[in-house]
Every structure is written in C-alpha cells, then in structure tokens.
Write a protein that holds these residues in place. Structure first.
Motif, PDB file in Angstrom:
ATOM      1  N   GLU A  46       0.828  -1.208   0.000  1.00 14.03           N
ATOM      2  CA  GLU A  46       0.000   0.000   0.000  1.00 14.03           C
ATOM      3  C   GLU A  46       0.862   1.258   0.000  1.00 14.03           C
ATOM      4  O   GLU A  46       0.584   2.223  -0.733  1.00 14.03           O
ATOM      5  N   ARG A  47       1.921   1.256   0.798  1.00 15.47           N
ATOM      6  CA  ARG A  47       2.802   2.423   0.864  1.00 15.47           C
ATOM      7  C   ARG A  47       3.573   2.578  -0.443  1.00 15.47           C
ATOM      8  O   ARG A  47       3.792   3.705  -0.923  1.00 15.47           O
ATOM      9  N   PHE A  48       3.990   1.461  -1.028  1.00 15.18           N
ATOM     10  CA  PHE A  48       4.694   1.486  -2.302  1.00 15.18           C
ATOM     11  C   PHE A  48       3.816   2.097  -3.389  1.00 15.18           C
ATOM     12  O   PHE A  48       4.257   2.967  -4.150  1.00 15.18           O
ATOM     13  N   GLN A  49       2.569   1.651  -3.444  1.00 11.98           N
ATOM     14  CA  GLN A  49       1.672   2.146  -4.484  1.00 11.98           C
ATOM     15  C   GLN A  49       1.301   3.611  -4.275  1.00 11.98           C
ATOM     16  O   GLN A  49       1.065   4.340  -5.243  1.00 11.98           O
ATOM     17  N   LYS A  50       1.289   4.065  -3.037  1.00 12.23           N
ATOM     18  CA  LYS A  50       1.069   5.485  -2.769  1.00 12.23           C
ATOM     19  C   LYS A  50       2.217   6.314  -3.342  1.00 12.23           C
ATOM     20  O   LYS A  50       1.997   7.387  -3.933  1.00 12.23           O
ATOM     21  N   ALA A  51       3.446   5.844  -3.186  1.00 14.93           N
ATOM     22  CA  ALA A  51       4.602   6.543  -3.747  1.00 14.93           C
ATOM     23  C   ALA A  51       4.548   6.559  -5.268  1.00 14.93           C
ATOM     24  O   ALA A  51       4.883   7.562  -5.909  1.00 14.93           O
ATOM     25  N   VAL A  52       4.116   5.459  -5.857  1.00 12.06           N
ATOM     26  CA  VAL A  52       4.002   5.385  -7.319  1.00 12.06           C
ATOM     27  C   VAL A  52       2.952   6.364  -7.825  1.00 12.06           C
ATOM     28  O   VAL A  52       3.155   7.049  -8.836  1.00 12.06           O
ATOM     29  N   GLU A  53       1.821   6.458  -7.134  1.00 10.09           N
ATOM     30  CA  GLU A  53       0.781   7.409  -7.532  1.00 10.09           C
ATOM     31  C   GLU A  53       1.293   8.841  -7.470  1.00 10.09           C
ATOM     32  O   GLU A  53       0.982   9.665  -8.330  1.00 10.09           O
ATOM     33  N   LYS A  54       2.078   9.137  -6.451  1.00  8.54           N
ATOM     34  CA  LYS A  54       2.661  10.470  -6.338  1.00  8.54           C
ATOM     35  C   LYS A  54       3.603  10.730  -7.516  1.00  8.54           C
ATOM     36  O   LYS A  54       3.580  11.800  -8.126  1.00  8.54           O
ATOM     37  N   ALA A  55       4.422   9.741  -7.845  1.00  7.08           N
ATOM     38  CA  ALA A  55       5.355   9.889  -8.963  1.00  7.08           C
ATOM     39  C   ALA A  55       4.603  10.068 -10.279  1.00  7.08           C
ATOM     40  O   ALA A  55       4.981  10.895 -11.117  1.00  7.08           O
ATOM     41  N   LYS A  56       3.529   9.310 -10.480  1.00 11.32           N
ATOM     42  CA  LYS A  56       2.722   9.441 -11.703  1.00 11.32           C
ATOM     43  C   LYS A  56       2.118  10.832 -11.801  1.00 11.32           C
ATOM     44  O   LYS A  56       2.100  11.444 -12.879  1.00 11.32           O
TER      45      LYS A  56
END
Length: 242
Positions: A105-115
């Motif tokens: 969940e934390r990983f995907q939150k970082a990816v969404e921020k990067a996107k």
C-alpha cells in the motif's frame, strides 16, 4: 512508467521487483546492484526511464550522491532500511522515500505520487512562471492559462528538480523556477521554508514532530539546517502547557 531498481542487496531488489509486478502502470526495465552500472545504463539510454527505485546506503557511490547525476526528467523514490535518511532524501528532490520492509500500500502510494508529478511535468508549458503578485494572491501561467492563486489557498510548495509545484486546496500547479524565487514572493510571517525542497503555509499545519510537519495526508520533512529557525519562530512561541 518505465522504471529501474538499484540496490546492492539481492533480496531487497527481489522485494521491490515483486512490488512492481503488483502495481499497475509500472514496467520494470532492469535491476542493478550498484550506482556505477546503473549510471552507464542511463548514459547509454537517455530519457528512457521515468522512475528509479534507489537504495541510499550502498558501497561505492551511495544513492544520495548518485541522485544528483540523474537526468532531470527521471524521478526518484528512495528505498532505505534507515528512517534517519528520510530528510536527506528530500534534500535532493526525491519524490518519496520508502522504509524497508516496504508494504504494498505504501509502495503504491509513492508510485501514484510519482505518476502525478510526471503528468504535471509532461503537461508543463516551459514559458510558465509567476506573472504578478498582490497583497493576497499571485498569478501563475500554466497549461496556457493564467491561474489566480490566493496565498491562503496554498497548503505547501514543493521544489522538484527544475520545477516548483504549488499544492492548493483545489489542484496542483507546476511552474519552472527555483524554490527561492517563489519564496521571495510569499508573505514572510505565514510561509516558512522547512527544507531545501519545501515551503509550508504555517496556518495549514495539522500536527508536527521533531522531523515532520503533517498537513492533511501529506508528510513534509523538516531539514536539519531549517529546524531551529522554524521551531523558534513558528512553534516554540505558541506552545501552551510546557
């Protein structure tokens, strides 16, 4: 987003690779066990990689040092086993940092921020800049429009490579300038620089500790060289029940 993983530990690389496999919109191009081999790849393949998952503590060139050589179009998410490196990661314009072991969940939150940041940069009009300022607002050019932004609508401002991102209650607006330029346009008694990469609206602070300011769901690191002045001017004088 095309990504690579850089980590000297094989198990750590495998763990991040599994997270990439479980995350939509990520395409893993290659993994590396050190900054040197990754640097050669990036030099030979300019503008291919959108995002790097980069370990901080590695033999030879560490992640912090290597990040300064990465092309400006490529975003960085640091991965580290040591939370004390979090502030350092924001001093070199990282999108986010992840503490090992990394939860999905934390990983995907970082990816969404990067996107989100990547999309802003791609839409960016390179003539964008602050046009005018007044007592309580400024005008910013973005996406071929002029946005009127009231100072009190700004939650915080983030510097990211050659850009500044204004986080407001309605939207995020990106402009090409350094963070010092926009800092000079803001009311001094309200906005405060808390790290190399962040200026915050002090009236929007929800909570804080010695290392982090919390504004809504956003965690904003407090840089070491800014900590004393921030606490002395905006916190200590207002603390009750000491």
């Amino acid at each position: 987003m095309k990504c690579i993983i850089i980590d000297d530990e094989p198990l750590a690389r495998e763990a991040v690779e599994m997270l990439v496999d479980k995350t939509d919109d990520l395409e893993l191009i290659q993994t590396f066990n050190g900054a040197e081999s990754a640097g050669v790849f990036l030099k030979n393949n300019p503008s291919i990689i959108d995002l790097i998952f980069l370990d901080i503590q590695m033999p030879g060139t560490n992640g912090i040092e290597f990040s300064s050589t990465i092309p400006k179009e490529t975003l960085v998410v640091f991965t580290t086993a040591f939370s004390e490196y979090a502030v350092d990661s924001y001093e070199v314009d990282a999108v986010d940092y992840l503490i090992k072991p990394i939860k999905l969940e934390r990983f995907q939150k970082a990816v969404e921020k990067a996107k989100s940041y990547s999309n802003l940069i791609k839409l960016h009009d390179y003539t964008t800049n602050i046009e005018t300022t007044a007592d309580d607002y400024l005008f910013v050019k973005a996406e071929r429009r002029m946005f009127k932004i009231h100072f009190m609508d700004i939650y915080f401002i983030q510097g990211l490579k050659d850009y500044v991102i204004l986080h407001t209650h309605k939207q995020k607006i990106i402009t090409a300038m350094n963070i010092k330029t926009i800092q000079d346009q803001l009311p001094k008694g309200i906005f405060v620089r808390v790290s190399k990469s962040y200026i915050i609206n002090s009236k929007c602070i929800d909570s804080l500790d010695n290392n982090t300011v919390y504004i809504g769901e956003n965690e904003i690191p407090i840089g070491n060289i800014y900590r004393d002045s921030f606490f002395n001017e905006f916190v200590t004088k207002k603390v009750l029940g000491k």
